[in-house]
Enzyme design. Structure first.
Site, PDB file in Angstrom:
ATOM      1  N   HIS A 179      43.144  35.285  39.650  1.00  0.00           N
ATOM      2  CA  HIS A 179      44.091  36.090  38.877  1.00  0.00           C
ATOM      3  C   HIS A 179      45.054  36.813  39.820  1.00  0.00           C
ATOM      4  CE1 HIS A 179      45.921  38.760  36.124  1.00  0.00           C
ATOM      5  NE2 HIS A 179      45.300  39.843  36.565  1.00  0.00           N
ATOM      6  N   ASN A 193      52.386  40.451  38.176  1.00  0.00           N
ATOM      7  CA  ASN A 193      51.189  40.186  37.374  1.00  0.00           C
ATOM      8  C   ASN A 193      51.627  39.833  35.953  1.00  0.00           C
ATOM      9  OD1 ASN A 193      48.800  40.263  35.940  1.00  0.00           O
ATOM     10  ND2 ASN A 193      48.127  42.241  36.747  1.00  0.00           N
ATOM     11  N   CYS A 253      43.787  40.343  31.259  1.00  0.00           N
ATOM     12  CA  CYS A 253      43.924  39.435  32.417  1.00  0.00           C
ATOM     13  C   CYS A 253      42.866  38.339  32.409  1.00  0.00           C
ATOM     14  CB  CYS A 253      43.842  40.228  33.714  1.00  0.00           C
ATOM     15  SG  CYS A 253      45.115  41.478  33.817  1.00  0.00           S
TER      16      CYS A 253
HETATM   17  N1  ACO Z   1      55.964  53.316  44.589  1.00  0.00           N
HETATM   18  C1  ACO Z   1      55.849  54.411  45.347  1.00  0.00           C
HETATM   19  N2  ACO Z   1      54.808  55.250  45.263  1.00  0.00           N
HETATM   20  C2  ACO Z   1      53.871  54.988  44.361  1.00  0.00           C
HETATM   21  C3  ACO Z   1      53.920  53.858  43.532  1.00  0.00           C
HETATM   22  C4  ACO Z   1      55.042  53.017  43.660  1.00  0.00           C
HETATM   23  N3  ACO Z   1      55.188  51.899  42.923  1.00  0.00           N
HETATM   24  N4  ACO Z   1      52.836  53.846  42.731  1.00  0.00           N
HETATM   25  C5  ACO Z   1      52.116  54.922  43.050  1.00  0.00           C
HETATM   26  N5  ACO Z   1      52.732  55.614  44.040  1.00  0.00           N
HETATM   27  C6  ACO Z   1      52.327  56.853  44.687  1.00  0.00           C
HETATM   28  C7  ACO Z   1      51.466  57.703  43.794  1.00  0.00           C
HETATM   29  O1  ACO Z   1      52.274  58.513  42.969  1.00  0.00           O
HETATM   30  C8  ACO Z   1      50.691  58.501  44.788  1.00  0.00           C
HETATM   31  O2  ACO Z   1      51.512  59.526  45.263  1.00  0.00           O
HETATM   32  P1  ACO Z   1      50.868  60.974  45.589  1.00  0.00           P
HETATM   33  O3  ACO Z   1      49.875  60.721  46.691  1.00  0.00           O
HETATM   34  O4  ACO Z   1      52.062  61.768  45.994  1.00  0.00           O
HETATM   35  O5  ACO Z   1      50.212  61.425  44.330  1.00  0.00           O
HETATM   36  C9  ACO Z   1      50.491  57.519  45.955  1.00  0.00           C
HETATM   37  O6  ACO Z   1      51.486  56.493  45.776  1.00  0.00           O
HETATM   38  C10 ACO Z   1      49.131  56.872  45.961  1.00  0.00           C
HETATM   39  O7  ACO Z   1      48.831  56.438  44.633  1.00  0.00           O
HETATM   40  P2  ACO Z   1      47.586  55.575  44.310  1.00  0.00           P
HETATM   41  O8  ACO Z   1      47.630  55.173  42.875  1.00  0.00           O
HETATM   42  O9  ACO Z   1      46.380  56.309  44.824  1.00  0.00           O
HETATM   43  O10 ACO Z   1      47.923  54.331  45.226  1.00  0.00           O
HETATM   44  P3  ACO Z   1      46.987  53.232  45.794  1.00  0.00           P
HETATM   45  O11 ACO Z   1      46.976  53.288  47.242  1.00  0.00           O
HETATM   46  O12 ACO Z   1      45.661  53.181  45.071  1.00  0.00           O
HETATM   47  O13 ACO Z   1      47.760  51.908  45.362  1.00  0.00           O
HETATM   48  C11 ACO Z   1      47.810  50.282  43.629  1.00  0.00           C
HETATM   49  C12 ACO Z   1      48.123  51.708  44.005  1.00  0.00           C
HETATM   50  C13 ACO Z   1      48.729  49.345  44.427  1.00  0.00           C
HETATM   51  C14 ACO Z   1      48.106  50.110  42.157  1.00  0.00           C
HETATM   52  C15 ACO Z   1      46.356  49.954  43.944  1.00  0.00           C
HETATM   53  O14 ACO Z   1      45.509  50.977  43.483  1.00  0.00           O
HETATM   54  C16 ACO Z   1      45.941  48.678  43.348  1.00  0.00           C
HETATM   55  O15 ACO Z   1      46.488  47.639  43.646  1.00  0.00           O
HETATM   56  N6  ACO Z   1      44.944  48.695  42.469  1.00  0.00           N
HETATM   57  C17 ACO Z   1      44.595  47.511  41.744  1.00  0.00           C
HETATM   58  C18 ACO Z   1      45.266  47.622  40.438  1.00  0.00           C
HETATM   59  C19 ACO Z   1      45.787  46.334  39.928  1.00  0.00           C
HETATM   60  O16 ACO Z   1      45.829  45.327  40.570  1.00  0.00           O
HETATM   61  N7  ACO Z   1      46.199  46.409  38.690  1.00  0.00           N
HETATM   62  C20 ACO Z   1      46.785  45.274  38.083  1.00  0.00           C
HETATM   63  C21 ACO Z   1      46.485  45.282  36.659  1.00  0.00           C
HETATM   64  S1  ACO Z   1      44.825  45.029  36.369  1.00  0.00           S
HETATM   65  C22 ACO Z   1      44.553  43.502  36.540  1.00  0.00           C
HETATM   66  O17 ACO Z   1      45.390  42.660  36.382  1.00  0.00           O
HETATM   67  C23 ACO Z   1      43.234  43.196  37.022  1.00  0.00           C
END
Ligand code: ACO
Length: 343
Positions: A270, A300, A121
């Protein structure tokens, strides 16, 4: 010493739109529009058809950028290609793009150097810093700088991979970075990396320390487990580090040139997650109107996010000559960076 400025922008996204609802209905992923929008702001993304590689997307975006720069493609003296989804493991996608652009054709073939950058990224910003340095050294006058991805082929589009696969889309953005004697262009950049967090967001494919480097089945054919084949991400760690690093690199870069947040006309961050960017915007107390986002429409696109943003912002009049622009990125590695540009 010349300055380096962005003389032309271009972008291309594949025509196929995939909404959040289609991830449920077409791909049978156990997710929902509400879950994705609430946590990321993403409403839809584009997926390339099979047979389309990232140099194909980059070709169309390059043609637009070269046209907008008002130069002949033969004036390009170097290609820098940032991607984490290259056409092949090697050679780099810059070589494929060079050939597709016709820079190897006939008597006027230029055979310009083609450099691939693997900084995920942050790839476009690492590329911008490289182009800026090459131009300021006097070595080249026009660099074609690409950020392009075809993620849809290599993400786990099942419920197993939903925490990653619902975030990403395909697309390409390209800029021409050119030399100028005018008092404008790239003013300052800072880059960083923290390899201690390499395992927080990675895609292994193979382990080159192993013999064989990919597991083989009984017939000697390579076989790959999902944890090797697809990206793995610790979303919470990415979120936390992104907020910290993006704020600190932005403030440091502004401080380096004795400027403040108030001096910036447009912030281009980003596009990993709208909530990360909104959180930072609120922490810094910057008005929302100074930000431009498009993650809602494209998801993304990794190395593509910043050049696509630049091209769209210029196309729709958000980005005008004379504006002060702050670009901030964060990605796998972890890697991060900031560039200040007088447009
Ligand atoms: N739809 C439904 N449920 C989902 C999804 C989805 N797409 N993805 C994860 N879940 C579920 C998980 O399985 C988990 O379920 P469980 O509690 O039964 O185990 C629950 O949601 C919570 O999962 P987490 O991964 O803890 O969810 P979180 O609240 O952290 O949100 C997210 C996930 C949106 C990815 C967040 O952590 C985030 O945005 N992080 C930043 C990551 C990012 O931006 N990455 C991009 C690539 S890196 C870059 O470009 C910089």
């Amino acid at each position: 010493m010349p300055n380096a400025y962005i003389s032309g922008t271009g972008y291309y996204v594949p025509p196929r739109r995939v909404t959040n609802d289609e991830l449920v209905t077409e791909y049978r992923i156990d997710t929902s529009n509400e879950w994705i929008v609430q946590r990321t702001g993403i409403e839809e993304r584009r997926f390339a058809d099979a047979g389309v590689s990232c140099s194909d997307l980059a070709l169309k975006a390059s043609e637009m950028a070269i046209r907008n720069a008002g130069i002949d493609k033969k004036a390009i003296e170097m290609i820098i290609f940032a991607t984490l989804s290259p056409d092949q493991h090697f050679p780099g996608s810059g070589c494929f793009l060079q050939e597709k652009l016709g820079l190897c054709d006939g008597d006027s073939a230029t055979f310009v150097p083609a450099l691939d950058i693997r900084n995920q990224c942050s790839g476009f910003l690492y590329g911008l810093a490289t182009a800026d340095s090459m131009i300021k050294s006097g070595a080249v006058k026009h660099v074609l700088l690409v950020g392009a991805e075809v993620h849809s082929a290599a993400i786990d589009l099942t419920t197993r991979g939903r925490n990653v696969s619902t975030l990403f889309g395909d697309g390409a953005g390209v800029v021409v970075v050119s030399a100028t004697d005018a008092d404008r262009g790239v003013r300052r950049w800072n880059l960083g990396a923290d390899g201690r967090n390499a395992d927080k967001l990675h895609m292994r494919i193979w382990d080159i320390s192993k013999r064989p480097y990919i597991p083989l089945d009984e017939s000697g054919n390579g076989c790959m487990l999902p944890e090797m084949m697809y990206p793995n991400m610790n979303g919470k760690a990415v979120f936390k580090h992104a907020v910290e690093r993006m704020i600190s690199v932005l403030l440091k870069t502004l401080g380096d040139v004795n400027q403040s947040l108030n001096d910036v006309d447009l912030f281009l961050f980003h596009q990993a997650n709208l909530r990360i960017n909104q959180f930072i915007q609120q922490q810094l107390g910057v008005p929302e109107e100074k930000f431009f986002h498009n993650i809602q429409r494209y998801g993304n696109t990794t190395a593509g996010t910043i050049p696509i943003l630049l091209a769209e912002a210029e196309e729709n009049g958000r980005l005008k000559p004379g504006m002060k622009v702050a670009i901030v990125v964060f990605g796998s590695g972890f890697t991060w960076g900031c560039a200040l540009i007088d447009w």
